[in-house]
Design an enzyme around this catalytic site. Structure first.
Site, short mmCIF file in Angstrom:
data_model
loop_
_atom_site.label_atom_id
_atom_site.label_comp_id
_atom_site.label_asym_id
_atom_site.label_seq_id
_atom_site.Cartn_x
_atom_site.Cartn_y
_atom_site.Cartn_z
N LYS A 75 0.68 -1.32 0.00
CA LYS A 75 -0.09 0.06 0.01
C LYS A 75 0.83 1.24 0.01
O LYS A 75 0.30 2.37 0.31
CB LYS A 75 -1.02 0.05 1.26
CG LYS A 75 -1.88 -1.12 1.24
CD LYS A 75 -2.35 -1.92 0.10
CE LYS A 75 -3.26 -1.06 -0.76
NZ LYS A 75 -3.57 -1.83 -2.15
N GLY A 77 2.42 2.39 -2.91
CA GLY A 77 2.28 2.81 -3.97
C GLY A 77 3.08 2.25 -4.88
O GLY A 77 3.57 2.75 -6.19
N TRP A 80 1.84 2.53 -8.84
CA TRP A 80 1.90 3.75 -9.27
C TRP A 80 3.38 3.87 -9.82
O TRP A 80 3.55 4.22 -11.08
CB TRP A 80 1.75 4.71 -8.33
CG TRP A 80 1.93 6.18 -8.70
CD1 TRP A 80 2.03 6.79 -9.75
CD2 TRP A 80 1.95 7.40 -8.00
NE1 TRP A 80 1.98 8.20 -9.91
CE2 TRP A 80 2.02 8.70 -8.49
CE3 TRP A 80 2.11 7.47 -6.31
CZ2 TRP A 80 2.22 9.89 -7.92
CZ3 TRP A 80 1.93 8.58 -5.93
CH2 TRP A 80 2.09 9.90 -6.52
N HIS A 125 6.93 -7.34 -2.06
CA HIS A 125 6.67 -6.66 -0.68
C HIS A 125 7.61 -7.53 0.20
O HIS A 125 7.61 -7.63 1.37
CB HIS A 125 5.36 -7.06 -0.16
CG HIS A 125 4.25 -6.35 -1.20
ND1 HIS A 125 4.37 -5.09 -1.19
CD2 HIS A 125 3.08 -6.87 -1.41
CE1 HIS A 125 3.28 -4.64 -2.17
NE2 HIS A 125 2.53 -5.54 -2.18
N SER A 155 -5.05 2.27 4.18
CA SER A 155 -5.06 1.79 2.56
C SER A 155 -5.02 0.22 2.98
O SER A 155 -5.78 -0.38 2.27
CB SER A 155 -3.85 2.35 2.00
OG SER A 155 -3.91 1.61 0.59
N MET A 253 -4.68 6.54 -13.99
CA MET A 253 -4.40 5.24 -13.69
C MET A 253 -5.57 4.59 -13.53
O MET A 253 -5.78 3.29 -13.54
CB MET A 253 -3.24 5.12 -12.69
CG MET A 253 -1.84 5.29 -13.46
SD MET A 253 -0.41 4.94 -12.16
CE MET A 253 -0.74 3.29 -11.84
P1 A3P Z 1 -5.12 4.36 -0.91
O1 A3P Z 1 -5.86 3.25 -0.44
O2 A3P Z 1 -4.75 5.34 0.01
O3 A3P Z 1 -5.91 5.18 -2.18
P2 A3P Z 1 -0.16 -0.23 -3.91
O4 A3P Z 1 0.05 -0.01 -5.31
O5 A3P Z 1 1.05 -0.53 -3.21
O6 A3P Z 1 -1.05 -1.20 -3.52
O7 A3P Z 1 -0.70 1.15 -3.17
C1 A3P Z 1 -2.05 1.43 -3.32
C2 A3P Z 1 -2.12 2.91 -2.94
O8 A3P Z 1 -1.59 3.95 -3.88
C3 A3P Z 1 -3.74 3.30 -2.73
O9 A3P Z 1 -3.80 4.32 -1.67
C4 A3P Z 1 -3.90 3.87 -4.15
O10 A3P Z 1 -4.90 4.53 -4.46
C5 A3P Z 1 -2.67 4.71 -4.36
N1 A3P Z 1 -2.30 4.90 -5.81
C6 A3P Z 1 -2.41 4.07 -6.76
N2 A3P Z 1 -1.94 4.97 -7.82
C7 A3P Z 1 -1.66 6.13 -7.66
C8 A3P Z 1 -1.24 7.16 -8.45
N3 A3P Z 1 -1.34 7.22 -9.57
N4 A3P Z 1 -1.27 8.37 -7.45
C9 A3P Z 1 -1.65 8.39 -6.35
N5 A3P Z 1 -1.79 7.32 -5.39
C10 A3P Z 1 -2.03 6.10 -6.32
#
Ligand code: A3P
Length: 318
Positions: A75, A77, A80, A125, A155, A253
């Protein structure tokens, strides 16, 4: 949170504590290996093997010299950053059709890792000690992405709650805060994950690593994309980095995820749960979840565990 099982054939595998929450609810099925609580993979991933053997196989995987690995606690990012790096390395603004889980060490195992065609951007992870030995031997470029622990906790709670059976967490958020601070959560506690990363990287000083923060990416995405490009030794132009940052905005995204992503190796979300990897994408959502008292207690425990760690987190967008 996890019904962590022991495996008596491996001395490093010990039993975790109480497999039920204090309210008597079912926890996520996990096993413990080398001090870490991990999901018990579903049968289609295990293919008849023991979970511990599948995880151990990762260490023996052959890598290619130009492989890249994103290392991150859940969680923070990963999706991303993975999309950003895929665009940077391919030199295009095309979103990947496949989901980043198709490049995840703990979904692929040895044979899956070796079968991925180049150029490969992996993610995981798992701690460094459980990654392919060749990560250190071949000095593979590793990028760590971190996020403030309160937003990570929120998250992760939403993620675990929305997962398909039997992985769906059935406790409430208050209870999850305690679980999140314990080792009894898939991939262990975030504080231990970060401390392990620091220690394991210090023991491998020639490993090229870059530390990124989710909040820095949010506050200045173009600067963050340029930083990644520089670390990877790519001659990406300023304009291209700006375009990558824009193409990988949360809104874009999320849309791409809904419209064209495919290839999840297992069913992740429960039907009707609304589960998604693109939930809110903000800094500071934790303020909508934690009471002041819970936040203060979290700070005390977190700060005690992370004292002198050197990690600096941003908890608010301003
Ligand atoms: P939230 O649950 O706070 O919205 P991971 O990819 O490690 O699983 O992390 C997921 C988190 O990154 C989620 O947070 C998600 O919304 C956020 N996320 C994914 N893509 C993103 C982007 N392009 N910009 C900002 N946050 C992003």
């Amino acid at each position: 949170m996890s019904s962590c099982q022991s495996d008596e054939r491996d001395p490093k595998v010990k039993e975790f504590q109480d497999p039920r929450t204090s309210k008597g609810l079912q926890r996520i099925p996990c096993f413990q290996h080398d001090g870490l609580c991990l999901f018990v993979p579903p049968p289609e991933m295990l293919k008849g093997a023991r979970p511990v053997d599948r995880v151990n196989s990762i260490k023996e995987a052959e890598l290619k010299d130009d492989d890249i690995v994103i290392c991150a606690y859940p969680k923070c990012g990963t999706h991303w950053l993975w999309e950003v790096i895929e665009m940077l390395t391919s030199g295009t603004l095309q979103h990947q059709k496949a989901v980043k889980e198709t490049r995840m060490f703990e979904f692929l195992y040895k044979e899956g890792i070796e079968a991925v065609p180049p150029r490969r951007v992996f993610n995981t992870h798992l701690p460094l000690r459980m990654l392919p030995k060749q990560v250190v031997e071949k000095k593979i470029k590793c990028i760590q992405i971190m996020r403030n622990p309160k937003d990570t906790c929120v998250s992760y709670f939403n993620h675990c709650r929305d997962m398909a059976e039997p992985y769906n967490y059935q406790g409430d958020f208050v209870e999850f805060i305690e679980v999140f601070m314990s080792e009894n959560v898939p991939f262990g506690s975030y504080s231990t994950y970060l401390q392990s990363w620091k220690a394991e990287v210090a023991a491998a000083p020639e490993l090229p690593t870059l530390d990124m923060y989710y909040e820095d990416m949010k506050l200045d995405p173009v600067k963050a994309v340029k930083k990644v490009a520089r670390f990877l030794g790519l001659a990406s132009s300023d304009k291209f980095c700006e375009d990558v940052a824009d193409a990988c905005s949360f809104k874009k995204m999320k849309k791409v995820d809904q419209e064209m992503k495919s290839g999840l190796p297992i069913k992740i979300w429960a039907d009707g749960s609304g589960g998604t990897f693109y939930r809110k994408g903000e800094i500071g959502d934790w303020k909508n979840w934690f009471t002041v008292a819970q936040s203060e207690r979290f700070d005390i425990i977190w700060n005690k565990k992370m004292k002198d760690s050197g990690f600096e987190f941003t908890y608010s967008p301003v």
